[in-house]
Design a protein around this motif. Structure first.
Motif, PDB file in Angstrom:
ATOM      1  N   ASP A 115      62.683   7.738  57.383  1.00 32.21           N
ATOM      2  CA  ASP A 115      62.626   8.988  56.633  1.00 32.21           C
ATOM      3  C   ASP A 115      61.275   9.127  55.930  1.00 32.21           C
ATOM      4  O   ASP A 115      60.465   8.194  55.901  1.00 32.21           O
ATOM      5  CB  ASP A 115      63.807   9.127  55.668  1.00 32.21           C
ATOM      6  CG  ASP A 115      63.792   8.139  54.505  1.00 32.21           C
ATOM      7  OD1 ASP A 115      62.720   7.624  54.133  1.00 32.21           O
ATOM      8  OD2 ASP A 115      64.874   7.890  53.948  1.00 32.21           O
ATOM      9  N   GLU A 116      61.060  10.291  55.392  1.00 26.03           N
ATOM     10  CA  GLU A 116      59.760  10.650  54.816  1.00 26.03           C
ATOM     11  C   GLU A 116      59.421   9.805  53.592  1.00 26.03           C
ATOM     12  O   GLU A 116      58.255   9.449  53.390  1.00 26.03           O
ATOM     13  CB  GLU A 116      59.764  12.141  54.461  1.00 26.03           C
ATOM     14  CG  GLU A 116      59.927  13.054  55.669  1.00 26.03           C
ATOM     15  CD  GLU A 116      61.326  13.095  56.294  1.00 26.03           C
ATOM     16  OE1 GLU A 116      61.435  13.543  57.448  1.00 26.03           O
ATOM     17  OE2 GLU A 116      62.305  12.674  55.642  1.00 26.03           O
ATOM     18  N   GLN A 117      60.408   9.450  52.786  1.00 24.57           N
ATOM     19  CA  GLN A 117      60.157   8.609  51.617  1.00 24.57           C
ATOM     20  C   GLN A 117      59.705   7.216  52.045  1.00 24.57           C
ATOM     21  O   GLN A 117      58.841   6.617  51.412  1.00 24.57           O
ATOM     22  CB  GLN A 117      61.402   8.518  50.720  1.00 24.57           C
ATOM     23  CG  GLN A 117      61.740   9.811  50.008  1.00 24.57           C
ATOM     24  CD  GLN A 117      62.351  10.868  50.927  1.00 24.57           C
ATOM     25  OE1 GLN A 117      62.965  10.560  51.948  1.00 24.57           O
ATOM     26  NE2 GLN A 117      62.182  12.122  50.560  1.00 24.57           N
ATOM     27  N   TYR A 118      60.301   6.707  53.107  1.00 27.85           N
ATOM     28  CA  TYR A 118      59.883   5.403  53.619  1.00 27.85           C
ATOM     29  C   TYR A 118      58.422   5.452  54.069  1.00 27.85           C
ATOM     30  O   TYR A 118      57.638   4.562  53.737  1.00 27.85           O
ATOM     31  CB  TYR A 118      60.784   4.970  54.787  1.00 27.85           C
ATOM     32  CG  TYR A 118      60.356   3.643  55.381  1.00 27.85           C
ATOM     33  CD1 TYR A 118      60.844   2.451  54.858  1.00 27.85           C
ATOM     34  CD2 TYR A 118      59.433   3.586  56.430  1.00 27.85           C
ATOM     35  CE1 TYR A 118      60.431   1.229  55.379  1.00 27.85           C
ATOM     36  CE2 TYR A 118      59.018   2.375  56.957  1.00 27.85           C
ATOM     37  CZ  TYR A 118      59.512   1.201  56.428  1.00 27.85           C
ATOM     38  OH  TYR A 118      59.100  -0.003  56.927  1.00 27.85           O
ATOM     39  N   ILE A 119      58.070   6.495  54.821  1.00 28.08           N
ATOM     40  CA  ILE A 119      56.693   6.640  55.317  1.00 28.08           C
ATOM     41  C   ILE A 119      55.711   6.748  54.148  1.00 28.08           C
ATOM     42  O   ILE A 119      54.682   6.068  54.132  1.00 28.08           O
ATOM     43  CB  ILE A 119      56.577   7.866  56.254  1.00 28.08           C
ATOM     44  CG1 ILE A 119      57.438   7.698  57.504  1.00 28.08           C
ATOM     45  CG2 ILE A 119      55.123   8.160  56.598  1.00 28.08           C
ATOM     46  CD1 ILE A 119      56.958   6.683  58.514  1.00 28.08           C
ATOM     47  N   MET A 120      56.025   7.590  53.159  1.00 28.33           N
ATOM     48  CA  MET A 120      55.124   7.743  52.000  1.00 28.33           C
ATOM     49  C   MET A 120      55.055   6.449  51.194  1.00 28.33           C
ATOM     50  O   MET A 120      53.990   6.084  50.696  1.00 28.33           O
ATOM     51  CB  MET A 120      55.574   8.900  51.098  1.00 28.33           C
ATOM     52  CG  MET A 120      55.357  10.262  51.679  1.00 28.33           C
ATOM     53  SD  MET A 120      53.608  10.697  51.860  1.00 28.33           S
ATOM     54  CE  MET A 120      53.800  12.319  52.613  1.00 28.33           C
ATOM     55  N   GLY A 121      56.166   5.759  51.062  1.00 29.88           N
ATOM     56  CA  GLY A 121      56.164   4.482  50.355  1.00 29.88           C
ATOM     57  C   GLY A 121      55.299   3.459  51.057  1.00 29.88           C
ATOM     58  O   GLY A 121      54.536   2.714  50.417  1.00 29.88           O
TER      59      GLY A 121
END
Length: 183
Positions: A115-121
């Protein structure tokens, strides 16, 4: 491909690290900058040079990122991610905005299960000073069919970044990037 996420290097032209050991290079620089000589001997299919300014709104006669630029970044990223031995090297001028946006988009394409939060993290672990170019993220979100989720994750990154460094908002205003000021 599992190593592709971990093996990406992001840096700035001003502090260009050694690309030795990398298989693919993505250079994102201003139109008026000279071509980086560090990559002159690289095979054309393993080095992509794109020229546009780090803007999120049209300013004067400057070249803003376009949907076509982002599509080219994604095509290059797809080619790189399909090579099991790939080690991607991405740079822009400062290693903060264009290169980090490109990394987010390439990773989002290569790893749709994340998910996008994982990628940004992951981006913040790799490049803590990251401030991905919002216009590039918007185009990539559309092209990847992420339904605004990449944009939302970028806004959360901006919000947290401004909490950590409230003075950064003045710089963003000066650069015409007020859409990235999230409080």
């Amino acid at each position: 491909m599992h190593n592709f996420l971990e093996s990406t290097t992001i840096c700035g032209l001003r502090n260009l690290s050694d690309p030795a050991g990398h298989t693919h290079v993505l250079s994102l620089i201003d139109p008026e900058w000279t071509e980086p000589t560090e990559f002159a001997t690289w095979q054309a299919d393993r080095w992509r040079l794109l020229r546009f300014h780090d803007d999120i709104e049209q300013r004067d006669q400057r070249v803003s990122p376009t949907r076509e630029h982002v599509a080219e970044i994604l095509a290059f990223g797809k080619q790189a991610s399909e090579d099991p031995a790939s080690r991607l090297f991405i740079h822009c001028l400062s290693g903060k905005s264009r290169s980090t946006a490109a990394a987010v988009l390439i990773w989002s394409q290569a790893f749709p299960q994340h998910d996008e939060q994982y990628i940004m993290g992951h981006l913040l672990r790799v490049r803590p000073q990251a401030w991905p170019n919002l216009l590039m993220i918007q185009y990539g979100d559309e092209l990847l069919g992420r339904d605004g989720k990449l944009v939302s994750a970028a806004h959360e990154l901006y919000k947290q970044g401004l909490i950590a460094d409230p003075d950064w908002a003045r710089t963003l205003e000066r650069l015409g990037r007020t859409a990235e000021i999230i409080r």
